[in-house]
Scaffold this motif. Structure first.
Motif, PDB file in Angstrom:
ATOM      1  N   LYS A 135      27.005  -9.240 -51.818  1.00  0.00           N
ATOM      2  CA  LYS A 135      26.660  -8.339 -53.126  1.00  0.00           C
ATOM      3  C   LYS A 135      25.422  -7.376 -52.644  1.00  0.00           C
ATOM      4  N   SER A 136      24.220  -8.206 -52.398  1.00  0.00           N
ATOM      5  CA  SER A 136      23.180  -7.319 -52.244  1.00  0.00           C
ATOM      6  C   SER A 136      23.374  -6.414 -51.011  1.00  0.00           C
ATOM      7  N   ASP A 137      24.071  -6.815 -50.087  1.00  0.00           N
ATOM      8  CA  ASP A 137      24.379  -5.846 -48.800  1.00  0.00           C
ATOM      9  C   ASP A 137      25.150  -4.689 -49.124  1.00  0.00           C
ATOM     10  N   PHE A 138      26.169  -5.007 -50.121  1.00  0.00           N
ATOM     11  CA  PHE A 138      27.022  -4.026 -50.527  1.00  0.00           C
ATOM     12  C   PHE A 138      26.259  -2.826 -51.051  1.00  0.00           C
ATOM     13  N   TYR A 139      25.484  -3.343 -52.318  1.00  0.00           N
ATOM     14  CA  TYR A 139      24.709  -2.146 -52.614  1.00  0.00           C
ATOM     15  C   TYR A 139      23.621  -1.706 -51.959  1.00  0.00           C
ATOM     16  N   LYS A 140      22.985  -2.320 -50.931  1.00  0.00           N
ATOM     17  CA  LYS A 140      22.065  -1.764 -49.860  1.00  0.00           C
ATOM     18  C   LYS A 140      22.427  -0.889 -48.799  1.00  0.00           C
ATOM     19  N   TYR A 141      23.570  -1.200 -48.479  1.00  0.00           N
ATOM     20  CA  TYR A 141      24.092  -0.541 -47.133  1.00  0.00           C
ATOM     21  C   TYR A 141      25.303   0.396 -47.435  1.00  0.00           C
ATOM     22  N   GLN A 142      26.308   0.089 -48.332  1.00  0.00           N
ATOM     23  CA  GLN A 142      27.121   0.857 -48.478  1.00  0.00           C
ATOM     24  C   GLN A 142      27.162   1.943 -49.964  1.00  0.00           C
ATOM     25  N   ALA A 143      27.171   3.077 -49.285  1.00  0.00           N
ATOM     26  CA  ALA A 143      27.055   4.280 -50.381  1.00  0.00           C
ATOM     27  C   ALA A 143      27.824   4.030 -51.315  1.00  0.00           C
ATOM     28  N   GLN A 144      27.600   4.179 -52.706  1.00  0.00           N
ATOM     29  CA  GLN A 144      28.199   3.986 -53.790  1.00  0.00           C
ATOM     30  C   GLN A 144      28.804   5.431 -54.371  1.00  0.00           C
ATOM     31  N   THR A 145      29.822   5.039 -55.399  1.00  0.00           N
ATOM     32  CA  THR A 145      30.659   6.205 -55.878  1.00  0.00           C
ATOM     33  C   THR A 145      30.082   6.353 -57.304  1.00  0.00           C
ATOM     34  N   THR A 146      29.703   5.435 -58.028  1.00  0.00           N
ATOM     35  CA  THR A 146      29.094   5.210 -59.483  1.00  0.00           C
ATOM     36  C   THR A 146      28.008   4.377 -59.566  1.00  0.00           C
ATOM     37  N   PRO A 147      27.188   4.460 -60.703  1.00  0.00           N
ATOM     38  CA  PRO A 147      26.019   3.657 -60.597  1.00  0.00           C
ATOM     39  C   PRO A 147      26.613   2.180 -61.169  1.00  0.00           C
ATOM     40  N   HIS A 148      27.570   1.864 -61.543  1.00  0.00           N
ATOM     41  CA  HIS A 148      28.126   0.458 -61.970  1.00  0.00           C
ATOM     42  C   HIS A 148      29.626   0.158 -61.308  1.00  0.00           C
ATOM     43  N   PRO A 149      29.852   0.077 -59.838  1.00  0.00           N
ATOM     44  CA  PRO A 149      30.942  -0.382 -59.747  1.00  0.00           C
ATOM     45  C   PRO A 149      31.471  -1.859 -60.034  1.00  0.00           C
ATOM     46  N   LEU A 150      32.467  -2.056 -60.024  1.00  0.00           N
ATOM     47  CA  LEU A 150      33.093  -3.514 -60.471  1.00  0.00           C
ATOM     48  C   LEU A 150      32.663  -4.492 -59.678  1.00  0.00           C
ATOM     49  N   ALA A 151      32.618  -4.186 -58.264  1.00  0.00           N
ATOM     50  CA  ALA A 151      31.822  -5.274 -57.414  1.00  0.00           C
ATOM     51  C   ALA A 151      32.462  -6.735 -57.390  1.00  0.00           C
ATOM     52  N   MET A 152      33.736  -6.597 -57.425  1.00  0.00           N
ATOM     53  CA  MET A 152      34.506  -7.912 -57.216  1.00  0.00           C
ATOM     54  C   MET A 152      34.613  -7.879 -55.644  1.00  0.00           C
ATOM     55  N   GLU A 153      34.076  -9.338 -55.144  1.00  0.00           N
ATOM     56  CA  GLU A 153      34.108  -9.774 -53.900  1.00  0.00           C
ATOM     57  C   GLU A 153      35.410 -10.480 -53.408  1.00  0.00           C
ATOM     58  N   ILE A 154      36.069  -9.638 -52.713  1.00  0.00           N
ATOM     59  CA  ILE A 154      37.273  -9.942 -52.258  1.00  0.00           C
ATOM     60  C   ILE A 154      37.594 -10.968 -51.026  1.00  0.00           C
ATOM     61  N   SER A 155      38.582 -11.792 -51.365  1.00  0.00           N
ATOM     62  CA  SER A 155      38.822 -13.011 -50.273  1.00  0.00           C
ATOM     63  C   SER A 155      40.033 -12.542 -49.701  1.00  0.00           C
ATOM     64  N   HIS A 156      41.142 -12.223 -50.309  1.00  0.00           N
ATOM     65  CA  HIS A 156      42.454 -11.861 -49.699  1.00  0.00           C
ATOM     66  C   HIS A 156      43.409 -11.463 -50.906  1.00  0.00           C
ATOM     67  N   ALA A 157      44.438 -10.855 -50.450  1.00  0.00           N
ATOM     68  CA  ALA A 157      45.451 -10.245 -51.471  1.00  0.00           C
ATOM     69  C   ALA A 157      46.669 -10.588 -50.877  1.00  0.00           C
ATOM     70  N   ARG A 158      47.779 -11.042 -51.996  1.00  0.00           N
ATOM     71  CA  ARG A 158      49.075 -11.219 -51.615  1.00  0.00           C
ATOM     72  C   ARG A 158      49.945 -10.780 -52.736  1.00  0.00           C
ATOM     73  N   GLY A 159      50.872 -10.096 -52.515  1.00  0.00           N
ATOM     74  CA  GLY A 159      52.077  -9.744 -53.458  1.00  0.00           C
ATOM     75  C   GLY A 159      51.448  -8.764 -54.395  1.00  0.00           C
ATOM     76  N   SER A 160      51.407  -9.372 -55.931  1.00  0.00           N
ATOM     77  CA  SER A 160      50.774  -8.690 -56.800  1.00  0.00           C
ATOM     78  C   SER A 160      49.703  -9.261 -57.536  1.00  0.00           C
ATOM     79  N   TYR A 161      49.030 -10.263 -56.597  1.00  0.00           N
ATOM     80  CA  TYR A 161      47.527 -10.534 -56.773  1.00  0.00           C
ATOM     81  C   TYR A 161      46.525 -10.445 -55.676  1.00  0.00           C
ATOM     82  N   ILE A 162      45.561 -10.070 -56.252  1.00  0.00           N
ATOM     83  CA  ILE A 162      44.261 -10.047 -55.379  1.00  0.00           C
ATOM     84  C   ILE A 162      43.037 -11.518 -55.850  1.00  0.00           C
TER      85      ILE A 162
END
Length: 394
Positions: free
Chosen positions: A2-29
């Motif tokens: 999460k700290s790297d996300f805010y430090k290195y990846q440019a953001q589009t809003t001041p308060h992104p949801l910032a859910m850290e994704i593992s994987h996604a299948r079907g209708s679920y994340i």
């Protein structure tokens, strides 16, 4: 991370949801803490077959074993792109028959605007207030929301705006107009459908003055409204059709389609009238082809209307003032932005992903995968009603 996300990846809003994704299948994340979230957003309408659909995954893997990028767009014959554009033509009414593949919806909008100017020799563009067509400079120029544009002016000149569904504004379309660009269903404005044959009347006015009609189907296209393309619901065929999002099946894509006579104008005077390095990328085109085949060869499109009715049946609550939209392009309308924000954030805490719309602060997006099951709809709607009950009691 999460700290790297805010430090290195440019953001589009001041308060992104910032859910850290593992994987996604079907209708679920799933996040890295092994929490499962039922997805009622589908990557903002971009994953019509849900996440990691086996047909898409297998098709991508097969193409990876053959080749990836080999040449800039349009020079070499690459089977995935040819078959994709052919299948699009097969499923579109005449004269929509030739497609230019791009990297994103906003790039497709840029190409469509250029084509309209090239074809008509005119410069004036008519767009709708509260329209959203993308965020590059040309697309932003036809965005009908000044707050999002003012920091980036000057933009394209000679752009005028009309009110969506207001027939009296159609007299602003004149013989100086190169094109009218509209979303088939206004997305960011709150999933507003055309009323009283509005699109047909725009089409007729364009015919009268020799202007082209561009319809933006980046959100409603590819089966979401009970038809393969949203315009099929409204008795109107555009001169230029723009698609994106769902077409890629979760991969980045855009496309604009027109008659052969129109599209061939981009070949000459000047040559290279629209160019791209990665448009029509074979891996992405393969994913799009698999997606389009699955949607057109299954019962997913007619089932969207049945699923819409289930949503409407279940989403009844004193804090829900209206459910807008068509098929699985729906928006819950509340009385305030505060209620909307609480519903979205509290639902995520309970394992349901909802999202905002761009301009309408009282709206909650519901654009799940077309593959969502009846049981998943019931489960997600129960969470929504539960959260609304909590809000109602406070």
């Amino acid at each position: 991370m999460k700290s790297d996300f805010y430090k290195y990846q440019a953001q589009t809003t001041p308060h992104p949801l910032a859910m850290e994704i593992s994987h996604a299948r079907g209708s679920y994340i799933y996040d890295v803490k092994k929490n499962a979230y039922l997805d009622f957003v589908a990557g903002v309408s971009a994953c019509p077959l849900g996440h990691s659909h086996p047909k898409i995954i297998n098709t991508i893997k097969e193409q990876l074993d053959k080749y990836m990028h080999v040449m800039v767009y349009g020079e070499y014959i690459q089977k995935p792109a040819v078959e994709l554009t052919k299948l699009l033509a097969k499923n579109l009414p005449k004269p929509l028959e030739k497609t230019y593949l791009t990297n994103s919806g906003t790039e497709a909008i840029e190409g469509a605007l250029k084509l309209a100017k090239r074809a008509t020799g005119r410069s004036e563009i008519i767009a709708a207030n509260k329209a959203y067509h993308g965020n590059t400079m040309g697309s932003m120029s036809v965005m009908g929301f000044e707050e999002r544009k003012q920091a980036f002016r000057p933009l394209l000149p000679d752009v005028k705006f009309i009110e969506f569904n207001i027939e009296s504004d159609l007299n602003k379309i004149t013989d100086k107009t190169a094109c009218v660009i509209l979303e088939t269903i206004q997305g960011g404005a709150g999933f507003i459908e055309p009323q009283n044959n509005y699109l047909k009347k725009v089409r007729e006015r364009c015919n009268e003055v020799g202007a082209l009609l561009i319809l933006d189907e980046i959100q409603p296209g590819i089966g979401r409204t009970g038809k393969l393309f949203g315009f099929e619901n409204y008795n109107c065929i555009p001169d230029i059709l723009v698609t994106g999002k769902a077409l890629g099946g979760g991969m980045p894509i855009g496309a604009f389609t027109a008659s052969t006579n129109l599209m061939d104008l981009l070949m000459d005077i000047p040559k290279l009238g629209h160019i791209t390095t990665f448009g029509g990328h074979p891996v992405i085109a393969a994913s799009a082809l698999a997606t389009l085949k699955e949607i057109t060869e299954s019962e997913l499109i007619p089932e969207t209307l049945k699923k819409e009715q289930l949503f409407r049946k279940l989403l009844v609550h004193p804090l829900i003032k209206e459910v807008r939209g068509k098929g699985l392009m729906l928006a819950i309308m509340t009385d305030s932005a505060e209620i909307t924000n609480q519903l979205i954030l509290k639902s995520q805490d309970k394992g349901l992903i909802l999202f905002w719309l761009l301009f309408e602060e009282k709206a909650i997006r519901i654009t799940p995968p077309l593959t969502i099951s009846k049981e998943e709809i019931i489960k997600g709607c129960a969470i929504i009603i539960d959260v609304l009950n909590e809000i109602h009691q406070t």
